[in-house]
Write a protein that holds these residues in place. Structure first.
Motif, short mmCIF file in Angstrom:
data_model
loop_
_atom_site.label_atom_id
_atom_site.label_comp_id
_atom_site.label_asym_id
_atom_site.label_seq_id
_atom_site.Cartn_x
_atom_site.Cartn_y
_atom_site.Cartn_z
N ALA A 134 1.15 -0.93 -0.15
CA ALA A 134 -0.08 -0.14 -0.32
C ALA A 134 0.96 1.62 0.21
CB ALA A 134 -0.66 -0.03 1.12
N SER A 135 1.74 1.44 0.72
CA SER A 135 2.46 2.64 0.75
C SER A 135 3.46 2.16 -0.36
CB SER A 135 3.94 1.79 1.62
OG SER A 135 5.19 3.21 1.83
N TRP A 136 4.32 1.62 -1.70
CA TRP A 136 4.69 2.18 -2.42
C TRP A 136 3.39 2.52 -3.88
CZ3 TRP A 136 4.02 0.36 -7.99
CH2 TRP A 136 5.08 0.45 -7.98
N GLU A 137 1.97 1.57 -3.40
CA GLU A 137 1.14 2.33 -4.05
C GLU A 137 0.95 3.76 -3.85
OE1 GLU A 137 -3.92 1.98 -5.05
OE2 GLU A 137 -2.94 0.32 -4.07
N GLY A 138 0.80 4.34 -3.39
CA GLY A 138 0.43 5.65 -2.58
C GLY A 138 1.41 6.17 -3.07
N PHE A 139 3.30 6.52 -2.91
CA PHE A 139 4.20 6.61 -3.60
C PHE A 139 3.97 7.33 -4.79
CE2 PHE A 139 9.16 6.21 -5.04
CZ PHE A 139 9.45 7.79 -4.42
N ALA A 140 3.84 5.87 -5.43
CA ALA A 140 3.82 5.58 -7.12
C ALA A 140 3.08 6.40 -7.34
CB ALA A 140 3.33 4.33 -7.75
N LEU A 141 1.89 7.15 -7.01
CA LEU A 141 0.99 7.67 -7.16
C LEU A 141 1.11 8.91 -7.68
CD1 LEU A 141 -2.86 7.02 -6.71
CD2 LEU A 141 -2.49 9.52 -5.53
N GLU A 142 1.92 8.76 -6.06
CA GLU A 142 1.78 10.49 -6.15
C GLU A 142 2.52 11.13 -6.91
OE1 GLU A 142 0.98 13.32 -4.23
OE2 GLU A 142 -0.73 12.17 -2.97
N GLN A 143 4.11 10.19 -7.37
CA GLN A 143 5.04 10.80 -8.46
C GLN A 143 3.99 10.57 -9.77
OE1 GLN A 143 7.95 11.40 -7.60
NE2 GLN A 143 7.47 10.60 -5.45
N VAL A 144 3.52 10.07 -10.24
CA VAL A 144 2.58 10.32 -11.50
C VAL A 144 2.11 11.24 -10.89
CG1 VAL A 144 0.46 8.83 -12.81
CG2 VAL A 144 2.33 7.65 -11.66
N LEU A 145 1.17 11.49 -9.93
CA LEU A 145 0.39 13.27 -10.42
C LEU A 145 1.37 13.81 -10.42
CD1 LEU A 145 -2.74 12.01 -7.84
CD2 LEU A 145 -2.44 12.14 -10.46
N ARG A 146 2.01 14.22 -10.05
CA ARG A 146 2.67 15.26 -10.00
C ARG A 146 3.86 15.65 -10.97
NH1 ARG A 146 6.40 14.55 -3.73
NH2 ARG A 146 4.19 14.40 -2.33
N ILE A 147 4.76 15.05 -12.03
CA ILE A 147 4.95 14.92 -12.99
C ILE A 147 4.19 14.52 -14.53
CG2 ILE A 147 6.79 13.82 -14.84
CD1 ILE A 147 8.33 12.09 -11.66
N ALA A 148 3.21 13.91 -13.83
CA ALA A 148 2.15 13.92 -15.22
C ALA A 148 1.54 15.45 -15.87
CB ALA A 148 0.74 12.39 -14.69
N ARG A 149 0.91 15.73 -13.31
CA ARG A 149 0.12 16.73 -13.97
C ARG A 149 -1.53 16.45 -14.79
NH1 ARG A 149 5.46 19.48 -14.24
NH2 ARG A 149 4.80 20.92 -16.06
N PRO A 150 -2.40 16.13 -14.50
CA PRO A 150 -3.14 15.95 -15.57
C PRO A 150 -4.59 16.80 -15.02
CG PRO A 150 -3.16 14.46 -13.11
CD PRO A 150 -2.12 14.89 -13.47
N ASP A 151 -4.84 17.24 -15.87
CA ASP A 151 -6.39 18.32 -15.70
C ASP A 151 -6.53 17.66 -14.45
OD1 ASP A 151 -5.35 19.07 -17.93
OD2 ASP A 151 -7.48 18.23 -18.94
N SER A 152 -7.91 16.24 -14.30
CA SER A 152 -8.14 15.71 -13.00
C SER A 152 -7.41 14.29 -12.67
CB SER A 152 -9.70 16.29 -13.30
OG SER A 152 -10.00 15.21 -14.23
N ALA A 153 -7.78 13.92 -11.82
CA ALA A 153 -7.66 12.59 -11.22
C ALA A 153 -9.00 11.82 -10.72
CB ALA A 153 -6.45 12.94 -10.57
N TRP A 154 -9.03 10.69 -10.65
CA TRP A 154 -9.61 9.90 -9.57
C TRP A 154 -9.61 8.69 -9.90
CZ3 TRP A 154 -14.55 13.49 -10.02
CH2 TRP A 154 -13.78 14.44 -11.08
N TYR A 155 -10.27 7.97 -8.82
CA TYR A 155 -10.04 6.05 -9.00
C TYR A 155 -12.15 5.78 -9.44
CZ TYR A 155 -12.64 4.95 -4.79
OH TYR A 155 -13.96 5.05 -3.75
N TRP A 156 -11.67 4.56 -9.15
CA TRP A 156 -13.14 4.24 -10.33
C TRP A 156 -12.71 2.79 -9.53
CZ3 TRP A 156 -14.05 -0.48 -13.77
CH2 TRP A 156 -15.58 -0.34 -13.94
N ALA A 157 -14.28 2.30 -9.09
CA ALA A 157 -14.75 1.16 -8.30
C ALA A 157 -15.72 0.90 -8.50
CB ALA A 157 -14.21 1.15 -7.04
N THR A 158 -16.48 -0.36 -8.68
CA THR A 158 -18.37 -0.72 -9.12
C THR A 158 -17.98 -2.00 -7.30
OG1 THR A 158 -17.88 -2.73 -9.87
CG2 THR A 158 -17.76 -1.31 -11.07
N HIS A 159 -19.18 -2.27 -7.24
CA HIS A 159 -19.16 -2.81 -5.64
C HIS A 159 -19.54 -4.55 -6.32
CE1 HIS A 159 -20.69 -0.28 -3.05
NE2 HIS A 159 -21.51 1.02 -3.34
#
Length: 384
Positions: free
Chosen positions: A285-310
């Protein structure tokens, strides 16, 4: 020193186009250092509101600021929320009047917290300053693991040893709880907030559920939500919002929570070395959060979300950039796999591309529209 040329260039470009720029981020991530590249602290145009002399100079803010030419820096602007009204007047002076002054405002919380009742909406643009990222420290495995373990706060990353870095992070959290939050008007007992923060660390990367936290702390769910908002508004927690649209499926509509700095996450969990981290249940979980932050900081998307269904389908990250929908999955594995969940996300969300970010060395095609990408390859100009 770590070169932060990209951050300097982004600020330089904003100052070319806007009368006011709000430079926001947690304390000690380098906002003041960045501002000093533009205006010397010895300049009459530099105000540090944690300095008594600067506060005295701004006792009559309109008189102090109205005739200043060039770039004016106001550091820790949240200490004088009433300044916002004065700045609004100065920025809005009619065009036939010589518009003196351009304003760089540094703050340790979101603009809505810093300015409280008044707003510079439409008058100032915001640039968030985070800790170091992979683009700044280098993508070799030693630097990447050091950044993951210690986090991106410059002092924590640059300390001589992991143990000294851990001591710095422990002290930084104490200052945040006992000094920074009360100064921002967020009056929560420090021991209570520390306990809440530690509990959040154990739910890092999970979907928000206030009920068990409220029960454990013996407080209402409304109060727990207020605590979470405090940590979000001070850049300690990321609430990744859910993406949902009419797909004929029941979709999760609660945010997913990440502690934004991996070093603080590890400090809260008592993890002080890389071998300890690699053997810890929180490692994935730590690596996932670290990698997510790196992707968001470097890619700088217009918006970011996650998606999940029940029903169990999910996507770790959905980035919108222009008309493109880009999906990202994070797998801390030597050989990542295409899952049925990824296929459902690819089809239902009509993804233009789906990347599986993993801690390996090679970039390769996994399936139609799916590519495995090493974390280092999210840097600008990755190898094809």
């Amino acid at each position: 020193m770590i070169d932060r040329a990209d951050l300097q260039n982004r600020l330089h470009q904003l100052l070319k186009s806007f009368r006011a720029v709000e430079l926001v981020g947690p304390r000690q991530v380098g906002k003041t250092t960045l501002a000093r590249d533009f205006v010397s602290t010895e300049s009459p145009n530099y105000f540090d509101l944690e300095n008594a002399a600067s506060r005295r100079r701004l006792a009559e803010p309109m008189a102090a600021l109205a005739d200043l030419d060039g770039l004016v820096v106001i550091d820790e602007v949240q200490h004088m929320p009433e300044l916002c009204e004065v700045l609004r007047v100065l920025i809005d002076r009619p065009s036939h009047i010589h518009r003196k002054g351009q304003y760089l405002l540094l703050g340790s919380a979101s603009p809505s917290v810093m300015h409280k009742t008044e707003s510079l909406l439409g008058r100032a643009v915001t640039l968030e300053v985070t800790g170091f990222n992979l683009n700044e420290v280098g993508a070799d495995s030693d630097a990447a693991n050091r950044l993951w373990l210690r986090g991106g706060f410059p002092d924590a990353f640059l300390e001589a040893s992991d143990s000294v870095s851990a001591t710095w992070r422990d002290a930084a959290m104490q200052r945040f709880l006992y000094s920074d939050l009360p100064q921002l008007g967020m009056n929560v007992p420090a021991p209570q907030m520390l306990r809440f923060w530690q509990m959040l660390a154990h739910t890092h990367g999970q979907i928000w559920n206030s009920a068990p936290l409220a029960r454990s702390l013996g407080i209402s769910e409304t109060t727990v939500r207020r605590y979470l908002d405090h940590l979000t508004q001070t850049f300690m927690v990321r609430q990744l919002a859910p993406w949902y649209e009419d797909l004929g499926k029941r979709q999760v509509k609660a945010p997913k929570l990440y502690l934004r700095d991996s070093g603080l996450l590890h400090a809260l969990m008592g993890v002080h070395s890389l071998p300890q981290l690699l053997a810890h249940p929180v490692c994935g979980a730590s690596w996932e959060g670290f990698a997510l932050e790196q992707v968001l900081r470097i890619a700088r998307p217009d918006s970011a979300w996650y998606w999940a269904t029940h029903a169990g389908a999910r996507l770790d990250l959905l980035m919108l950039k222009g008309a493109q929908r880009i999906g990202v999955e994070f797998q801390r594995a030597d050989a990542p796999k295409v899952t049925q969940s990824m296929r459902i996300a690819q089809r239902d969300l009509k993804l233009d591309a789906l990347y599986v970010v993993y801690p390996g060395q090679h970039r390769y095609r996994m399936a139609d529209g799916v590519e495995a990408v090493p974390l280092w390859a999210v840097l600008p100009g990755p190898a094809a």
